[in-house]
Design a protein around this motif. Structure first.
Motif, mmCIF file in Angstrom:
data_model
loop_
_atom_site.group_PDB
_atom_site.id
_atom_site.type_symbol
_atom_site.label_atom_id
_atom_site.label_comp_id
_atom_site.label_asym_id
_atom_site.label_seq_id
_atom_site.Cartn_x
_atom_site.Cartn_y
_atom_site.Cartn_z
ATOM 1 N N HIS A 3 48.485 44.458 44.005
ATOM 2 C CA HIS A 3 47.561 43.776 45.274
ATOM 3 C C HIS A 3 46.390 45.253 45.145
ATOM 4 C CE1 HIS A 3 49.062 40.354 46.695
ATOM 5 N NE2 HIS A 3 50.230 40.410 45.175
ATOM 6 N N GLY A 4 45.365 45.186 46.111
ATOM 7 C CA GLY A 4 44.128 45.734 45.993
ATOM 8 C C GLY A 4 44.292 47.151 46.368
ATOM 9 N N ALA A 5 45.278 47.632 47.274
ATOM 10 C CA ALA A 5 44.671 48.958 47.989
ATOM 11 C C ALA A 5 45.398 49.864 46.768
ATOM 12 C CB ALA A 5 46.102 48.883 49.466
ATOM 13 N N MET A 6 46.857 49.603 46.389
ATOM 14 C CA MET A 6 47.580 50.357 45.290
ATOM 15 C C MET A 6 47.109 50.449 44.095
ATOM 16 S SD MET A 6 50.156 52.269 44.259
ATOM 17 C CE MET A 6 50.967 52.626 43.047
ATOM 18 N N PHE A 7 46.041 49.132 43.483
ATOM 19 C CA PHE A 7 45.087 49.188 42.622
ATOM 20 C C PHE A 7 44.015 50.089 42.518
ATOM 21 C CE2 PHE A 7 41.030 47.414 40.415
ATOM 22 C CZ PHE A 7 42.211 47.314 39.082
ATOM 23 N N ALA A 8 43.167 50.196 44.449
ATOM 24 C CA ALA A 8 42.397 51.434 44.403
ATOM 25 C C ALA A 8 42.849 53.093 44.137
ATOM 26 C CB ALA A 8 41.904 51.253 45.523
ATOM 27 N N ALA A 9 44.478 52.809 44.253
ATOM 28 C CA ALA A 9 44.835 54.256 44.643
ATOM 29 C C ALA A 9 44.522 54.763 42.620
ATOM 30 C CB ALA A 9 46.060 54.018 45.068
ATOM 31 N N LEU A 10 45.202 53.563 42.058
ATOM 32 C CA LEU A 10 45.334 53.602 40.514
ATOM 33 C C LEU A 10 44.285 53.803 39.934
ATOM 34 C CD1 LEU A 10 48.198 51.441 39.301
ATOM 35 C CD2 LEU A 10 47.841 54.350 39.372
ATOM 36 N N CYS A 11 42.757 54.066 40.763
ATOM 37 C CA CYS A 11 41.391 53.713 39.936
ATOM 38 C C CYS A 11 40.250 54.977 40.400
ATOM 39 C CB CYS A 11 40.516 52.319 40.591
ATOM 40 S SG CYS A 11 41.807 50.276 39.535
ATOM 41 N N GLN A 12 41.254 55.634 41.524
ATOM 42 C CA GLN A 12 40.133 57.379 41.866
ATOM 43 C C GLN A 12 39.205 57.731 40.549
ATOM 44 O OE1 GLN A 12 39.250 56.955 45.169
ATOM 45 N NE2 GLN A 12 40.445 54.889 45.325
ATOM 46 N N LYS A 13 38.622 58.797 41.251
ATOM 47 C CA LYS A 13 38.038 60.396 40.280
ATOM 48 C C LYS A 13 38.683 60.020 38.807
ATOM 49 C CE LYS A 13 34.926 63.403 40.029
ATOM 50 N NZ LYS A 13 33.273 63.974 41.294
ATOM 51 N N THR A 31 45.230 42.254 41.540
ATOM 52 C CA THR A 31 44.656 41.154 42.917
ATOM 53 C C THR A 31 43.418 42.138 43.088
ATOM 54 O OG1 THR A 31 46.177 40.028 43.888
ATOM 55 C CG2 THR A 31 44.462 39.940 45.155
ATOM 56 N N VAL A 32 41.834 41.837 42.819
ATOM 57 C CA VAL A 32 40.842 42.880 42.928
ATOM 58 C C VAL A 32 40.459 42.280 44.500
ATOM 59 C CG1 VAL A 32 38.838 43.760 42.021
ATOM 60 C CG2 VAL A 32 40.599 43.697 41.351
ATOM 61 N N ARG A 33 39.979 43.015 45.960
ATOM 62 C CA ARG A 33 39.301 42.513 46.578
ATOM 63 C C ARG A 33 38.453 43.543 46.437
ATOM 64 N NH1 ARG A 33 43.256 42.008 51.922
ATOM 65 N NH2 ARG A 33 41.462 40.558 51.997
ATOM 66 N N SER A 34 37.266 43.963 46.286
ATOM 67 C CA SER A 34 36.143 45.110 46.125
ATOM 68 C C SER A 34 35.841 45.533 45.246
ATOM 69 C CB SER A 34 36.678 45.645 46.869
ATOM 70 O OG SER A 34 35.899 46.995 47.502
ATOM 71 N N GLN A 83 38.674 36.780 47.817
ATOM 72 C CA GLN A 83 37.545 37.348 48.393
ATOM 73 C C GLN A 83 36.889 38.478 48.834
ATOM 74 O OE1 GLN A 83 40.354 37.187 52.126
ATOM 75 N NE2 GLN A 83 41.004 35.478 52.643
ATOM 76 N N MET A 84 36.140 38.716 47.881
ATOM 77 C CA MET A 84 35.395 39.829 47.467
ATOM 78 C C MET A 84 34.275 39.420 47.191
ATOM 79 S SD MET A 84 35.663 41.724 44.093
ATOM 80 C CE MET A 84 34.706 40.666 42.911
ATOM 81 N N LYS A 85 33.372 39.993 48.706
ATOM 82 C CA LYS A 85 32.170 39.654 49.320
ATOM 83 C C LYS A 85 31.102 41.301 49.259
ATOM 84 C CE LYS A 85 33.974 35.963 52.021
ATOM 85 N NZ LYS A 85 34.180 36.122 53.787
ATOM 86 N N SER A 86 29.972 41.502 48.651
ATOM 87 C CA SER A 86 29.260 42.332 48.895
ATOM 88 C C SER A 86 27.581 41.388 49.177
ATOM 89 C CB SER A 86 29.131 42.906 47.736
ATOM 90 O OG SER A 86 28.382 43.882 47.702
#
Length: 434
Positions: free
Chosen positions: A341-351, A372-375, A405-408
């Motif tokens: 889910h979101g937070a762990m996926f984001a951690a694997l997608c850093q620079k 699961t992508v939220r942002s 719930q991906m909003k922008s």
């Protein structure tokens, strides 16, 4: 059952009398609902004479709602139980008193093996009226193998002797005190299955059960309970609502789930997880030390489910730190299914998450990924990570991308979604979008 009865009596009534007693008793033994049993024993004297051979009896919740004539549920249940010689299973959901329960269990003696009761004594003043309490009365059923209780108030230690044969204990919807629960568990030293669901009032739980194999704990409240488990044979462990968890003897543990929906998980102190196949960690906030230790211990895991929103040791909710893509999968070489889910996926997608990827890298066993992508933040890096999962997951058969719930306020979300759709089209045999 009713179809057989109708055939016997409407089409060939004379055959009923010719049936051997053992057949009649066998037919009746398959019934357990008290209402059906009461109807059947009115059919004939032979049916009534076979009632002592019942093995199981079940009293539904609303069975006595329209009771008239001054009789009570306690007396009706007692009369039916007195007609049975060797009842093995008793399930009572209808209201009853402690006096009624005491009389039933005294009549059943040592034959009762399975007992399930809807206690309905969560309101504290009710337990003070009943002396002895309903919990104390259960001690008379000393030969039990399985005990299930619903709606329990256990603020005082139950007056139980040792249940030597009890293997399964389930308590659902309860208000408990630490000492009372500890004393109750000490009376059940040979449990192999323990289930405590929807329990509140606990602060520190200590479980020492040498034969325990399956344990499911769900604690209500602030999520700040502590748990100490000593069970060397534990294979299945599910815990919800604890901030501190210690279980050092985990060499047999195959399935582990830890969640905290109300508070933080500060510490997880586990032994080696050499047999672990499934790991689920969930919650709003975990300390990063607890997360990293769990991932380190679970090097042999085959199915990993991660849904933790934030890290941080105190009030501040922090994102996950950067996780190296190559290092993560090299440390989990047997991983077959990854639900992220979101937070762990984001951690694997850093620079710098993909900086160590080279042509020799491979994810050997991964077959299914659910993301699961939220942002839309870091969209380019996220797309690179998705592409790397497909490229280096040589056995990957299915990737499901969930957009949640991906909003922008600007077009970045639309652009990111278009990129995902394009990625799905290029890998349509593997990738799907929800």
């Amino acid at each position: 059952m009713l179809g057989i009865e109708s055939y016997l009596f409407d089409c060939c009534p004379q055959r009923m009398d010719s049936l051997p007693d053992a057949i009649v008793q066998s037919i009746l033994s398959h019934m357990s609902n008290a209402k059906d049993v009461a109807s059947c024993i009115c059919v004939s004297k032979r049916w009534k004479d076979s009632m002592p051979y019942l093995r199981s009896l079940y009293f539904p919740r609303n069975l006595f709602d329209n009771l008239t004539g001054g009789n009570t549920p306690d007396n009706i249940v007692r009369q039916m139980l007195q007609s049975i010689l060797q009842l093995e299973e008793l399930v009572v959901y209808c209201p009853f008193t402690s006096a009624g329960l005491a009389s039933w269990l005294s009549n059943l003696g040592s034959s009762l093996r399975y007992l399930e009761l809807r206690m309905d004594n969560l309101v504290e003043h009710q337990s003070c009226v009943d002396i002895p309490s309903k919990l104390d009365c259960i001690g008379a059923a000393w030969n039990l193998e399985s005990l299930k209780l619903w709606g329990v108030l256990m603020v005082h230690s139950p007056k139980w002797d040792i249940f030597q044969k009890l293997r399964n204990l389930e308590i659902v919807g309860a208000r408990l005190e630490d000492l009372a629960l500890a004393d109750a568990l000490r009376a059940c030293p040979n449990l192999t299955q323990l289930l405590l669901l929807g329990c509140e009032g606990l602060r520190s739980v200590s479980i020492e059960l040498p034969q325990l194999e399956q344990c499911k704990l769900d604690f209500y409240g602030l999520g700040n309970c502590s748990l100490s488990l000593t069970s060397p044979k534990i294979e299945f462990l599910e815990v919800q609502g604890c901030s501190w968890i210690r279980a050092r003897e985990t060499q047999c543990l195959r399935n582990l789930s830890i969640a905290n929906n109300s508070g933080r998980v500060y510490m997880v102190d586990l032994g080696k997880l050499v047999a672990l196949e499934y790991l689920s960690i969930r919650g709003v906030q975990w300390c990063w030390d607890a997360i990293s230790k769990m991932l380190q211990l679970a090097s042999e895991v085959k199915h990993l489910y991660m849904k933790v929103e934030f890290t941080g040791d105190f009030e501040a909710l922090l994102p996950f730190p950067e996780i190296d893509f190559v290092e993560f999968f090299n440390c989990h070489p047997k991983l077959q299914k990854f639900d992220i889910h979101g937070a762990m996926f984001a951690a694997l997608c850093q620079k710098n998450s993909l900086r160590n990827v080279d042509s020799s890298f491979v994810i050997p066993c991964l077959e299914e990924v659910i993301i699961t992508v939220r942002s839309p933040l870091n969209a380019e890096q996220k797309m690179s990570t998705l592409e790397s999962l497909v490229k280096y997951g040589k056995n990957l058969k299915k990737m499901t991308i969930k957009i949640l719930q991906m909003k922008s306020s600007h077009s970045s979300a639309d652009d990111f979604f278009e990129d995902i759709c394009r990625f799905r089209y290029m890998n349509r045999k593997i990738v799907s979008i929800e």
